[in-house]
Design an enzyme around this catalytic site. Structure first.
Site, short mmCIF file in Angstrom:
data_model
loop_
_atom_site.label_atom_id
_atom_site.label_comp_id
_atom_site.label_asym_id
_atom_site.label_seq_id
_atom_site.Cartn_x
_atom_site.Cartn_y
_atom_site.Cartn_z
N HIS A 68 0.83 -1.21 0.00
CA HIS A 68 0.00 0.00 0.00
C HIS A 68 0.87 1.26 0.00
O HIS A 68 0.53 2.24 -0.65
CB HIS A 68 -0.92 0.00 1.21
CG HIS A 68 -2.11 -0.88 1.06
ND1 HIS A 68 -3.38 -0.51 1.46
CD2 HIS A 68 -2.25 -2.13 0.54
CE1 HIS A 68 -4.23 -1.49 1.19
NE2 HIS A 68 -3.56 -2.48 0.64
N SER A 78 4.95 7.13 3.54
CA SER A 78 3.86 8.10 3.72
C SER A 78 2.64 7.43 4.35
O SER A 78 1.83 8.10 4.98
CB SER A 78 3.49 8.76 2.39
OG SER A 78 3.06 7.80 1.44
N PRO A 167 -5.67 -1.60 -6.10
CA PRO A 167 -6.69 -2.49 -6.68
C PRO A 167 -7.77 -2.80 -5.66
O PRO A 167 -7.53 -2.80 -4.45
CB PRO A 167 -5.89 -3.75 -7.04
CG PRO A 167 -4.69 -3.71 -6.16
CD PRO A 167 -4.37 -2.26 -5.94
N ASP A 257 3.75 -20.26 0.90
CA ASP A 257 4.02 -21.30 -0.08
C ASP A 257 3.18 -21.04 -1.33
O ASP A 257 2.61 -19.97 -1.49
CB ASP A 257 3.72 -22.69 0.50
CG ASP A 257 2.29 -22.83 1.02
OD1 ASP A 257 1.44 -21.99 0.63
OD2 ASP A 257 2.02 -23.75 1.81
#
Length: 329
Positions: A68, A78, A167, A257
């Site tokens: 992010h 930030s 997204p 994994d």
């Protein structure tokens, strides 16, 4: 004369390449703190290890903080800044659900580094996030890889930029590729980084419409295994509380994994943005490759997260080394 011309031409080409090389990327290198804080990586790793022993959930949370941070304003920490009026990244969009345990881990790692007199105020919060992200991957069973360091901390934060930078759980392949391409990452990088969901969880409200289509069905919803659907409905009833969640990888939720990709092959992707990676023929081959070959996934993940760590790196007056990660100096 010809030799002189060739030399001048070569000199021009080299000079041009140096001009075109992004200074932010050129600034990053392994062992960046070797002369000022040689033990920084072991200090951060010790803090991460201690945190995960008491709260493993901080592992996925720390990876999410790194992602992010880099996608919103570049890898400049930030995401950690707090504004008195609430106009900061943590108060907007998907950042609202960033793990408080992960944020605590990073702040504690910064305090541990600065408690060493040799290191005090010499290591950026942005670099600490990058190191911590590597360490949670490794401690959860994933690859250990060298981290490029030398980032400065940014001085700006606001709520406005977050919403359109990340997204969503309902993103389709074109939307995912557009966001990642804008940050210099390929479709393969995107699929590899999505594999971080092998140790993550998602709050029920992020996929409730996906599993209860009769209530405002989403416009985009890849298929789901019917038995898996019933399992998710037990974990996330229609009236789920905001605190309810489900693991993104029910097979091995505490291990980094390639089971995430095997789940997608079985149509057991919790989020639409996960399942589309297998449902869409353009990305299915890569999912199958990673599902068969964990080494290939690990190698692609290291390549992708290294490229992620180069996004929007601050240099010069655009950045600083914060004394406290939550505030500019």
């Amino acid at each position: 004369m010809e030799n002189s011309y060739n030399f001048l031409l070569l000199s021009f080409l080299v000079s041009s390449l140096l001009i075109l090389t992004p200074p932010a990327t050129a600034q990053l290198r392994q062992n960046y703190y070797a002369n000022v804080c040689p033990n920084v990586e072991s200090i951060v790793r010790a803090t991460v290890s201690q945190k995960l022993q008491t709260n493993f959930a901080a592992a996925a949370g720390t990876l999410r903080v790194f992602f992010h941070d880099c996608f919103v304003r570049g890898c400049d920490a930030s995401v950690l800044l707090r504004a008195a009026n609430g106009d900061d990244e943590l108060h907007s969009g998907a950042d609202l659900t960033l793990s408080s345990d992960a944020l605590d881990l990073i702040n504690k790692a910064k305090a541990a580094v600065d408690s060493n007199p040799q290191c005090a105020n010499r290591v950026s919060c942005a670099d600490i996030i990058a190191m911590a992200a590597r360490d949670v991957v490794s401690l959860a069973g994933g690859p250990f890889y060298p981290v490029e360091l030398g980032r400065l901390d940014g001085k700006l934060t606001s709520t406005a930029i977050v919403k359109h930078s990340l997204p969503s759980p309902g993103s389709n392949l074109d939307q995912l590729n557009a966001l990642f391409t804008a940050n210099g990452l390929s479709q393969t990088d995107m699929i590899a980084l999505s594999g971080a969901h092998t140790i993550g969880v998602s709050h029920c409200d992020k996929f409730l419409r996906r599993i209860y289509q009769f209530r405002q069905p989403p416009a985009f919803n890849p298929p789901m295994n019917v038995f898996f659907l019933r399992q998710l409905r037990r974990s996330c009833p229609v009236n789920s509380k905001p605190s309810n969640f489900a693991a993104l990888d029910l097979q091995t939720p505490a291990k980094f994994d390639n089971a995430y990709y095997q789940n997608l092959q079985q149509i057991k992707g919790v989020l639409a943005s996960d399942q589309i990676l297998f449902s869409d023929r353009r990305s299915r081959g890569t999912v199958n490759w990673f599902a068969r070959n964990q080494t290939a996934f690990f190698e692609a993940f290291v390549t992708a997260i290294t490229k992620l760590g180069r996004v929007g790196v601050k240099t010069g007056r655009d950045g600083e080394i914060r004394r406290v990660c939550t505030a500019v100096n």
